[in-house]
Design a protein around this motif. Structure first.
Motif, PDB file in Angstrom:
ATOM      1  N   GLN A  77       0.811  -1.215   0.000  1.00 54.77           N
ATOM      2  CA  GLN A  77       0.000   0.000   0.000  1.00 54.77           C
ATOM      3  C   GLN A  77       0.847   1.270   0.000  1.00 54.77           C
ATOM      4  OE1 GLN A  77      -2.879  -0.093   3.173  1.00 54.77           O
ATOM      5  NE2 GLN A  77      -3.680  -2.089   2.584  1.00 54.77           N
ATOM      6  N   TYR A  78       2.175   1.100   0.074  1.00 49.12           N
ATOM      7  CA  TYR A  78       3.059   2.266   0.154  1.00 49.12           C
ATOM      8  C   TYR A  78       4.079   2.261  -0.974  1.00 49.12           C
ATOM      9  CZ  TYR A  78       1.095   3.737   4.579  1.00 49.12           C
ATOM     10  OH  TYR A  78       0.231   4.194   5.542  1.00 49.12           O
ATOM     11  N   ASN A  79       4.386   3.459  -1.456  1.00 54.18           N
ATOM     12  CA  ASN A  79       5.314   3.642  -2.570  1.00 54.18           C
ATOM     13  C   ASN A  79       6.744   3.829  -2.097  1.00 54.18           C
ATOM     14  OD1 ASN A  79       3.314   3.775  -4.727  1.00 54.18           O
ATOM     15  ND2 ASN A  79       2.719   5.749  -3.858  1.00 54.18           N
ATOM     16  N   SER A  80       7.653   3.372  -2.915  1.00 57.63           N
ATOM     17  CA  SER A  80       9.064   3.688  -2.716  1.00 57.63           C
ATOM     18  C   SER A  80       9.302   5.153  -3.074  1.00 57.63           C
ATOM     19  CB  SER A  80       9.927   2.795  -3.602  1.00 57.63           C
ATOM     20  OG  SER A  80      11.256   3.263  -3.644  1.00 57.63           O
ATOM     21  N   LEU A  81      10.378   5.690  -2.546  1.00 54.60           N
ATOM     22  CA  LEU A  81      10.788   7.045  -2.938  1.00 54.60           C
ATOM     23  C   LEU A  81      11.452   7.048  -4.313  1.00 54.60           C
ATOM     24  CD1 LEU A  81      12.255   8.306   0.465  1.00 54.60           C
ATOM     25  CD2 LEU A  81      10.086   8.962  -0.580  1.00 54.60           C
ATOM     26  N   HIS A  82      11.862   5.864  -4.762  1.00 47.28           N
ATOM     27  CA  HIS A  82      12.484   5.748  -6.077  1.00 47.28           C
ATOM     28  C   HIS A  82      11.488   6.189  -7.156  1.00 47.28           C
ATOM     29  CE1 HIS A  82      15.010   4.328  -9.292  1.00 47.28           C
ATOM     30  NE2 HIS A  82      14.063   3.535  -9.748  1.00 47.28           N
ATOM     31  N   GLY A  83      11.911   7.110  -8.013  1.00 50.10           N
ATOM     32  CA  GLY A  83      11.040   7.637  -9.053  1.00 50.10           C
ATOM     33  C   GLY A  83      10.291   8.890  -8.634  1.00 50.10           C
ATOM     34  N   GLN A  84      10.270   9.181  -7.331  1.00 47.19           N
ATOM     35  CA  GLN A  84       9.609  10.388  -6.841  1.00 47.19           C
ATOM     36  C   GLN A  84      10.602  11.491  -6.506  1.00 47.19           C
ATOM     37  OE1 GLN A  84       5.995  10.051  -4.361  1.00 47.19           O
ATOM     38  NE2 GLN A  84       6.761   8.031  -3.785  1.00 47.19           N
ATOM     39  N   PHE A  88      17.062   9.232  -6.392  1.00 46.54           N
ATOM     40  CA  PHE A  88      16.885   8.296  -5.284  1.00 46.54           C
ATOM     41  C   PHE A  88      17.125   6.877  -5.790  1.00 46.54           C
ATOM     42  CE2 PHE A  88      14.792   5.655  -2.140  1.00 46.54           C
ATOM     43  CZ  PHE A  88      15.146   6.289  -0.948  1.00 46.54           C
ATOM     44  N   PRO A  89      17.897   6.083  -5.061  1.00 53.28           N
ATOM     45  CA  PRO A  89      18.291   4.758  -5.566  1.00 53.28           C
ATOM     46  C   PRO A  89      17.144   3.762  -5.625  1.00 53.28           C
ATOM     47  CG  PRO A  89      18.949   5.026  -3.277  1.00 53.28           C
ATOM     48  CD  PRO A  89      18.457   6.372  -3.728  1.00 53.28           C
ATOM     49  N   ASP A  90      17.279   2.817  -6.525  1.00 44.66           N
ATOM     50  CA  ASP A  90      16.375   1.682  -6.580  1.00 44.66           C
ATOM     51  C   ASP A  90      16.950   0.650  -5.610  1.00 44.66           C
ATOM     52  OD1 ASP A  90      14.531  -0.223  -7.182  1.00 44.66           O
ATOM     53  OD2 ASP A  90      15.185  -0.570  -9.243  1.00 44.66           O
ATOM     54  N   VAL A  91      16.478   0.721  -4.362  1.00 39.99           N
ATOM     55  CA  VAL A  91      17.072  -0.065  -3.295  1.00 39.99           C
ATOM     56  C   VAL A  91      16.822  -1.555  -3.517  1.00 39.99           C
ATOM     57  CG1 VAL A  91      17.128  -0.457  -0.798  1.00 39.99           C
ATOM     58  CG2 VAL A  91      16.729   1.857  -1.693  1.00 39.99           C
ATOM     59  N   PRO A  92      17.840  -2.401  -3.377  1.00 43.16           N
ATOM     60  CA  PRO A  92      17.647  -3.840  -3.572  1.00 43.16           C
ATOM     61  C   PRO A  92      16.674  -4.416  -2.552  1.00 43.16           C
ATOM     62  CG  PRO A  92      19.784  -3.375  -2.574  1.00 43.16           C
ATOM     63  CD  PRO A  92      19.225  -2.066  -3.021  1.00 43.16           C
ATOM     64  N   GLY A  93      15.853  -5.351  -2.992  1.00 46.26           N
ATOM     65  CA  GLY A  93      14.820  -5.909  -2.134  1.00 46.26           C
ATOM     66  C   GLY A  93      15.177  -7.270  -1.572  1.00 46.26           C
ATOM     67  N   ILE A  94      14.144  -8.025  -1.193  1.00 43.64           N
ATOM     68  CA  ILE A  94      14.349  -9.271  -0.460  1.00 43.64           C
ATOM     69  C   ILE A  94      14.785 -10.427  -1.344  1.00 43.64           C
ATOM     70  CG2 ILE A  94      12.687  -8.647   1.317  1.00 43.64           C
ATOM     71  CD1 ILE A  94      10.691 -10.515  -0.071  1.00 43.64           C
ATOM     72  N   GLN A  95      14.788 -10.218  -2.665  1.00 41.25           N
ATOM     73  CA  GLN A  95      15.153 -11.340  -3.515  1.00 41.25           C
ATOM     74  C   GLN A  95      16.566 -11.837  -3.219  1.00 41.25           C
ATOM     75  OE1 GLN A  95      14.457  -8.302  -4.592  1.00 41.25           O
ATOM     76  NE2 GLN A  95      15.996  -7.514  -6.001  1.00 41.25           N
ATOM     77  N   ASN A  96      17.383 -10.985  -2.644  1.00 39.83           N
ATOM     78  CA  ASN A  96      18.758 -11.383  -2.341  1.00 39.83           C
ATOM     79  C   ASN A  96      18.961 -11.730  -0.869  1.00 39.83           C
ATOM     80  OD1 ASN A  96      19.608 -10.903  -5.004  1.00 39.83           O
ATOM     81  ND2 ASN A  96      19.723  -8.716  -4.599  1.00 39.83           N
TER      82      ASN A  96
END
Length: 439
Positions: A77-84, A88-96
């Protein structure tokens, strides 16, 4: 194995024992007070290290961006700051990393980011050990994955922070004071050099530029008692001659001067105090707890308020070193009463506009939008500095009091206060317009 390594291993083992061994996963959802405690510990470290108000706002921004970005990964329900936000970095997620506990990861990201931006990182390390122990995660793999994610987010945010021009402003030449009449010069008792004269060059978050909300110019300098400028000088002088108990309480409550210098004969020593931004970060914690907000709601409120404070200081400092207006203390001592001293100690930077008026109004705009127009609360921020709690009927009530406190304190003219609030309101609305956290 040396004693330092042994101690580190004992601490890690202690944390593992504390977080393991009951039921799988959380016994219950961790209280958002853990995030509030993290914020308080960061504030105490900032106070300990005596960071200026603009620099303190930078620390709050990046630490809260790290916490929010981590939590947003686990909430659709919440947006990343990336693109806003620009760059702002595209922070790596849980896939790693695998399965994680986002609250644990967020607190760890907050501490690791804040620790990189303060001098006394060891104070935050002590806090990490205590607060992480309150997370009752049994699965050691989930615990390790959570810290790994927190570290990854922190690394990305720190990398982003290194490109905000802060390091470049540390290398600038010493500020040169203008010799024109009516321009700011350092004030008693410390005659401290200009603080952050190049802060307008710091990369903003929501603003298009430091001058986006450039205020109208201050009243023209004049020593003519019939001029608007001199009338404002005399207003400060007269107001401070007859302060009521309530006005004294207001001025004291909103002092927030990390540069306070005590003088006793030839002895000078500093009293460490909260910054204006730190006071509003404290308000966020008290208000979100009172409102019963959950983790992501609390974190998003901290973040948006931090952005308002950060951009507020950039905008305000842009004007301060443009107009370079002389302080009331200098004017009154030269043309009215050489023995007069303000109730509050004059801070070491130009007068126009009032920093507290700008950032308080910007923060109040954000908090009003998030928590309501008539959100009443008790503010206990200054109790640890010996001052009583104050009640506010709304955030705008609080910001108006913070603004007028500068007149009662004898450190700002009315124009700096009123025009500063207009400036701050524009910044607060810009933050809400530019950044959309909730989908």
């Amino acid at each position: 194995m040396n004693k330092q390594v042994m101690l580190k291993n004992v601490l890690v083992l202690t944390i593992f024992v504390l977080v393991a061994g009951k039921s799988k996963g959380f016994e219950q959802e961790p209280s958002t007070r853990l995030l509030q405690r993290a914020e308080k510990n960061l504030t105490r470290t900032i106070v300990h290290d005596v960071f200026s108000p603009p620099v303190a706002s930078r620390i709050y921004l990046y630490a809260n961006a790290a916490a929010y970005e981590t939590l947003a990964m686990g909430n659709t329900q919440y947006n990343s700051l990336h693109g806003q936000i620009q760059n702002f970095p595209d922070v790596p997620g849980i896939q790693n990393t695998g399965k994680v506990n986002y609250e644990l990861a967020a607190v760890y990201a907050f501490f690791k980011t804040g620790g990189k931006l303060v001098f006394s990182e060891y104070l935050l390390k002590d806090s990490i050990e205590v607060i992480l122990a309150d997370f009752r995660e049994k699965d050691r793999m989930v615990y390790d994955n959570s810290l790994k994610l927190g570290q990854m987010v922190s690394d990305s945010i720190i990398s982003w922070s290194t490109r905000d021009n802060y390091a470049l402003t540390r290398k600038k030449r010493r500020y040169t004071y203008s010799k024109q009449k009516g321009k700011w010069t350092p004030t008693p008792p410390g005659y401290i050099d200009a603080v952050e004269p190049y802060w307008s060059q710091i990369r903003s978050v929501s603003l298009d530029s430091a001058g986006q909300f450039k205020p109208v110019p201050p009243p023209a300098y004049s020593t003519d008692t019939t001029s608007r400028f001199m009338k404002e000088v005399l207003e400060v002088y007269r107001a401070t001659q007859k302060l009521s108990k309530e006005e004294i309480a207001i001025a004291s409550f909103w002092d927030c001067n990390p540069f306070y210098l005590n003088t006793q004969g030839h002895l000078n020593f500093a009293t460490k105090k909260l910054s204006p931004g730190g006071h509003w970060i404290s308000i966020v914690g008290q208000a979100t707890e009172s409102a019963g907000k959950n983790w992501i709601e609390t974190s998003s409120t901290y973040l948006l308020t931090s952005i308002a404070l950060f951009d507020g200081f950039i905008s305000c400092w842009d004007e301060k070193y443009r107009s370079q207006l002389i302080r009331p203390e200098t004017m009154i001592n030269a043309y009215v009463d050489e023995k007069w001293r303000p109730f509050l100690q004059t801070p070491p930077f130009p007068e126009y506009t009032s920093g507290h008026s700008v950032i308080s109004t910007a923060a109040a705009e954000v908090l009003t939008a998030l928590l309501g127009d008539n959100f009443g609360y008790d503010d206990y921020t200054e109790t640890e500095y010996g001052l009583p709690m104050r009640h506010f009927a709304s955030f705008k009530n609080a910001c108006n009091e913070a603004a007028i406190s500068r007149l009662y304190g004898g450190i700002h003219y009315r124009s700096a206060i009123e025009n500063g609030q207009v400036q701050g309101a524009g910044i607060g609305r810009q933050v809400l317009l530019k950044i959309k956290l909730k989908r």
